[in-house]
Design a protein around this motif. Structure first.
Motif, PDB file in Angstrom:
ATOM      1  N   ALA A 299      31.619  52.086  34.279  1.00  0.00           N
ATOM      2  CA  ALA A 299      32.757  52.873  34.782  1.00  0.00           C
ATOM      3  C   ALA A 299      34.082  52.332  34.239  1.00  0.00           C
ATOM      4  CB  ALA A 299      32.768  52.868  36.299  1.00  0.00           C
ATOM      5  N   ILE A 300      34.154  51.008  34.058  1.00  0.00           N
ATOM      6  CA  ILE A 300      35.381  50.415  33.510  1.00  0.00           C
ATOM      7  C   ILE A 300      35.527  50.761  32.023  1.00  0.00           C
ATOM      8  CG2 ILE A 300      36.510  48.200  32.934  1.00  0.00           C
ATOM      9  CD1 ILE A 300      36.726  48.973  35.913  1.00  0.00           C
TER      10      ILE A 300
ATOM     11  N   ILE B 180      30.669  49.032  38.286  1.00  0.00           N
ATOM     12  CA  ILE B 180      31.647  48.155  37.639  1.00  0.00           C
ATOM     13  C   ILE B 180      31.095  46.735  37.763  1.00  0.00           C
ATOM     14  CG2 ILE B 180      33.607  49.628  38.223  1.00  0.00           C
ATOM     15  CD1 ILE B 180      34.463  47.343  40.178  1.00  0.00           C
ATOM     16  N   LEU B 181      31.458  45.895  36.836  1.00  0.00           N
ATOM     17  CA  LEU B 181      30.971  44.511  36.846  1.00  0.00           C
ATOM     18  C   LEU B 181      32.168  43.565  36.879  1.00  0.00           C
ATOM     19  CD1 LEU B 181      28.622  42.408  36.368  1.00  0.00           C
ATOM     20  CD2 LEU B 181      29.094  42.670  33.924  1.00  0.00           C
TER      21      LEU B 181
ATOM     22  N   PRO C 270      36.096  46.360  27.917  1.00  0.00           N
ATOM     23  CA  PRO C 270      36.374  45.709  29.201  1.00  0.00           C
ATOM     24  C   PRO C 270      37.872  45.437  29.375  1.00  0.00           C
ATOM     25  CG  PRO C 270      34.583  44.599  28.037  1.00  0.00           C
ATOM     26  CD  PRO C 270      35.200  45.559  27.060  1.00  0.00           C
ATOM     27  N   LEU C 271      38.302  45.365  30.640  1.00  0.00           N
ATOM     28  CA  LEU C 271      39.723  45.144  30.935  1.00  0.00           C
ATOM     29  C   LEU C 271      39.923  43.757  31.542  1.00  0.00           C
ATOM     30  CD1 LEU C 271      40.454  48.685  32.446  1.00  0.00           C
ATOM     31  CD2 LEU C 271      41.010  47.860  30.142  1.00  0.00           C
ATOM     32  N   THR C 272      41.030  43.133  31.199  1.00  0.00           N
ATOM     33  CA  THR C 272      41.268  41.763  31.666  1.00  0.00           C
ATOM     34  C   THR C 272      42.248  41.753  32.849  1.00  0.00           C
ATOM     35  OG1 THR C 272      43.061  41.515  30.080  1.00  0.00           O
ATOM     36  CG2 THR C 272      40.893  40.757  29.381  1.00  0.00           C
ATOM     37  N   ILE C 273      42.102  40.721  33.677  1.00  0.00           N
ATOM     38  CA  ILE C 273      43.036  40.517  34.795  1.00  0.00           C
ATOM     39  C   ILE C 273      43.587  39.100  34.653  1.00  0.00           C
ATOM     40  CG2 ILE C 273      43.299  40.491  37.329  1.00  0.00           C
ATOM     41  CD1 ILE C 273      42.098  43.135  36.572  1.00  0.00           C
ATOM     42  N   THR C 274      44.892  38.988  34.718  1.00  0.00           N
ATOM     43  CA  THR C 274      45.490  37.641  34.680  1.00  0.00           C
ATOM     44  C   THR C 274      46.429  37.502  35.878  1.00  0.00           C
ATOM     45  OG1 THR C 274      47.242  38.444  33.262  1.00  0.00           O
ATOM     46  CG2 THR C 274      45.367  37.436  32.146  1.00  0.00           C
TER      47      THR C 274
ATOM     48  N   ASN D 252      28.898  39.969  39.962  1.00  0.00           N
ATOM     49  CA  ASN D 252      28.588  41.006  40.953  1.00  0.00           C
ATOM     50  C   ASN D 252      28.922  42.387  40.393  1.00  0.00           C
ATOM     51  OD1 ASN D 252      28.228  40.037  44.095  1.00  0.00           O
ATOM     52  ND2 ASN D 252      29.110  38.492  42.753  1.00  0.00           N
ATOM     53  N   SER D 253      28.056  43.348  40.671  1.00  0.00           N
ATOM     54  CA  SER D 253      28.430  44.715  40.296  1.00  0.00           C
ATOM     55  C   SER D 253      28.410  45.607  41.530  1.00  0.00           C
ATOM     56  CB  SER D 253      27.557  45.264  39.176  1.00  0.00           C
ATOM     57  OG  SER D 253      26.219  45.141  39.505  1.00  0.00           O
TER      58      SER D 253
END
Ligand code: FAD
Length: 396
Positions: free
Chosen positions: A242-243, A231-232, A197-201, A214-215
């Motif tokens: 997909a991520i 994607i979730l 998984p990828l993180t967002i900050t 939500n996906s």
């Protein structure tokens, strides 16, 4: 005790190798660090084990040398995997995109097939084995290990390193293979978490967090590749198949592109709908494709309350950009604790592609995830582990 080969690591590759060697009448011993073999098999596919994929062609793997796996995949095919498991009572069913899972059985049954076969074939699996030293002898290898209170020694003409990759240390993952190879002077391709998984900050983090749970079915792409799957959204960033897939092709600092309506054009949809439904609000239209929550969130960037008939050129351009070219710059990934595989590993140039024997250390073999062969999500990594285990067994 002297045997034909010592296998360090009782995971997917080591177990297949032991069983196939046994079928050829060769005696091997597996030295496994954990208290039981196949721990990653047990947690794979949510405990159901996606053990291969019927669409494997060989292009679904990342490696510095994408051709390296061709010989192994010729020697052990997807059909061989299917037949092997069928022979021992495990049939498969396709879940999605060619992913095979056991029918009415699960990952425990997969491991049981291997442990029972090892039993029947007289292949010992020594668990809780701590490797102290591996000595290179004139005619083979000596492995000094401790699996209890005192040190033990094993000698064999051949040695197999199948200790896997770095993901999930609490499942027994170690850097043993990488360190062993480095000590021998073998080249290592840079390693990193993959299928992760990828993180967002930063300022956008809240937007993603609010959508947590939500996906959306998406096309996720970068300049190398694209994947169409769910994607979730999570409270720390993005996950979902997909991520995970694109993560193997993503590098820090790069953007990924999300297309929330792949294979359709939102511009065309708006133009068609406004002929008869010009009074619809944009939100009404978007709710036909997305959950209310998603429409509301994406609405932060869009004129949701405008009627379709009143959308101007700029509005439509903005909608098109947001729905089809939503740019995301992940801050990072969730690391080895959440990764399914490791990218990179022992450089394949160090091995014969036909036998997986080390070119500079005769009698020494490497297989499975420790090598620079990383598959897509969906059974690809097990197929590589089974195939490499089989190939090595033929040469012990
Ligand atoms: C959560 C999760 C789910 C997954 N699901 C799937 C899936 O459904 N389908 C798929 O294709 N792939 C899946 N994978 C990937 C797959 O599990 C691996 O690619 C595969 O197991 C690699 O096989 P291997 O034999 O190389 O390594 P492993 O199966 O990891 O086996 C390595 C073994 O070596 C042992 N070991 C490590 N260090 C030492 C040491 N120093 N001494 C002795 N023993 C040691 C370990 O304890 C382990 O038993 C998943 C991975 C994870 C983490």
């Amino acid at each position: 005790m002297n045997v034909d080969a010592i296998i360090i690591g009782g995971g997917a590759c080591g177990l297949m190798c032991a069983v196939q060697a046994g079928m050829l009448g060769k005696r091997v011993i597996i030295l496994e660090k954990s208290e039981k073999p196949g721990k990653k098999i047990l947690i794979s596919g949510g405990g159901r084990c996606n053990y291969t994929n019927i669409y494997i062609e060989g292009d679904e793997y990342i490696s510095n040398n994408p051709n390296f796996l061709k010989s192994a995949f010729k020697q052990w095919t997807v059909e061989d995997t299917i037949q092997f498991f069928e022979t021992y009572g495990l049939t498969g069913e396709e879940k999605t995109l060619g992913q095979l899972f056991p029918t009415n059985k699960n990952a425990k049954d997969v491991v049981k097939i291997f442990t029972q076969l090892c039993d029947e074939l007289g292949q010992d699996i020594i668990c809780n084995a701590h490797i102290i030293e591996v000595k290179n002898l004139d005619n083979g290898f000596e492995v000094i290990y401790n699996a209890g209170i005192k040190e033990e020694k094993l000698k064999a003409p051949k040695l197999v390193i199948a200790t896997g990759g770095l993901p999930i240390s609490k499942m027994g993952a170690t850097d043993y293979a990488l360190k062993f190879a480095t000590k021998l002077g073998l080249k290592i391709q840079p390693t990193a978490p993959a299928l992760v998984p990828l993180t967002i900050t930063g300022k956008d983090a809240d937007w993603y967090a609010k959508l947590s749970g939500n996906s959306v079915f998406c096309r996720v792409s970068n300049d190398k590749i694209s994947f169409e799957e769910q994607i979730l959204f999570t409270h720390w960033g993005l996950s979902g198949p997909a991520i995970l897939q694109i993560s193997s092709y993503w590098r820090p600092g790069e953007y990924i592109n999300l297309d929330f309506l792949p294979d359709r054009s939102i511009q065309e949809i708006i133009e068609n709908e406004r002929i008869n439904n010009g009074k619809w609000l944009l939100s009404t239209l978007l709710n036909k494709f997305f959950t209310k929550k998603f429409t509301e969130s994406i609405g932060l960037y869009l004129p949701l309350e405008k009627q379709l008939a009143n959308l101007n050129k700029d509005d439509i351009e903005k909608i098109q950009r947001t729905i089809h070219h939503f740019k995301v710059k992940p801050a990072g990934d969730k690391g080895y604790d959440k990764a399914e595989v490791m990218r990179g590993g022992i450089d394949t140039a160090e091995l014969s592609s036909k036998t997986l024997e080390c070119k500079t250390a005769p009698g020494l073999y490497f297989g499975g995830e420790c090598l620079d062969v990383t598959g897509w999500l969906g059974g690809y990594n097990f197929q590589w582990a089974w195939a490499s285990g089989y190939v090595i067994a033929q040469n012990l």
